[in-house]
Write a protein that holds these residues in place. Structure first.
Motif, short mmCIF file in Angstrom:
data_model
loop_
_atom_site.label_atom_id
_atom_site.label_comp_id
_atom_site.label_asym_id
_atom_site.label_seq_id
_atom_site.Cartn_x
_atom_site.Cartn_y
_atom_site.Cartn_z
N LEU A 1 5.81 0.77 7.16
CA LEU A 1 6.48 1.96 7.67
C LEU A 1 6.87 1.75 9.13
N GLU B 1 4.94 10.19 -0.99
CA GLU B 1 4.30 8.89 -1.11
C GLU B 1 5.35 7.80 -0.91
N ARG B 2 5.09 6.93 0.04
CA ARG B 2 6.02 5.82 0.31
C ARG B 2 5.25 4.52 0.33
N ALA B 3 5.93 3.47 -0.10
CA ALA B 3 5.31 2.14 -0.12
C ALA B 3 5.95 1.26 0.94
N ALA C 1 0.84 -1.19 0.00
CA ALA C 1 0.00 0.00 0.00
C ALA C 1 0.88 1.25 0.00
N LEU C 2 0.44 2.25 -0.74
CA LEU C 2 1.13 3.54 -0.75
C LEU C 2 0.47 4.43 0.28
N ALA C 3 1.30 5.20 0.96
CA ALA C 3 0.77 6.13 1.96
C ALA C 3 1.53 7.44 1.83
N GLU C 4 0.81 8.56 2.01
CA GLU C 4 1.46 9.86 2.04
C GLU C 4 1.87 10.14 3.48
N ILE C 5 3.15 10.35 3.68
CA ILE C 5 3.65 10.59 5.03
C ILE C 5 4.53 11.85 5.04
#
Length: 133
Positions: A39, A34-36, A8-12
């Motif tokens: 985390l 955006e990181r995949a 899943a990609l998430a904006e952090i």
């Protein structure tokens, strides 16, 4: 057989630029990226914003709670206001800090008028309270 792993990609929030040790972090220091993948545990914004960087943090860094601390309100060698208060009486004097201190920390100071070394408690930016005799 082909195995696919879906990440899943998430904006952090990550640092937009290098931050030096001692810098105070604000929202302007961060950008969303955006990181995949899984985390690491991240600090909450209230644990980071307004805090002081404890070490140099390069751009793109995910800031963790142990990368920051409450800002130093008193810095070694800088002038401070010494305060002694008892009831309605409040006496102030000039001094110099002999160490760094955050809110509530004990610090040694030198009173400018007497060159006497005293122990006090950091209460505000550049302000140290001394115990009443």
């Amino acid at each position: 057989m082909l195995a696919l792993a879906l990440l899943a990609l998430a904006e952090i929030p990550v640092l937009a630029h290098d931050v030096q040790r001692g810098d105070i972090l604000s929202a302007a220091d961060f950008v969303l990226e955006e990181r995949a993948g899984p985390l690491p545990p991240l600090a909450r914004p209230d644990q980071i914003l307004g805090q002081e960087a404890l070490r140099r943090l390069p751009a793109g860094t995910l800031v963790r709670a142990n990368d920051v601390a409450e800002p130093r309100l008193v810095k070694r060698g800088e002038p401070v206001t010494l305060v002694i208060a008892s009831g309605n009486l409040r006496i102030t004097a000039a001094g110099r800090a002999l160490g760094d201190g955050r809110s509530g920390d004990s610090v040694r100071v030198v009173a400018s008028a007497t060159t006497r070394t005293l122990d006090g408690t950091v209460i505000a930016v550049g302000t140290v309270t001394l115990a009443t005799p």
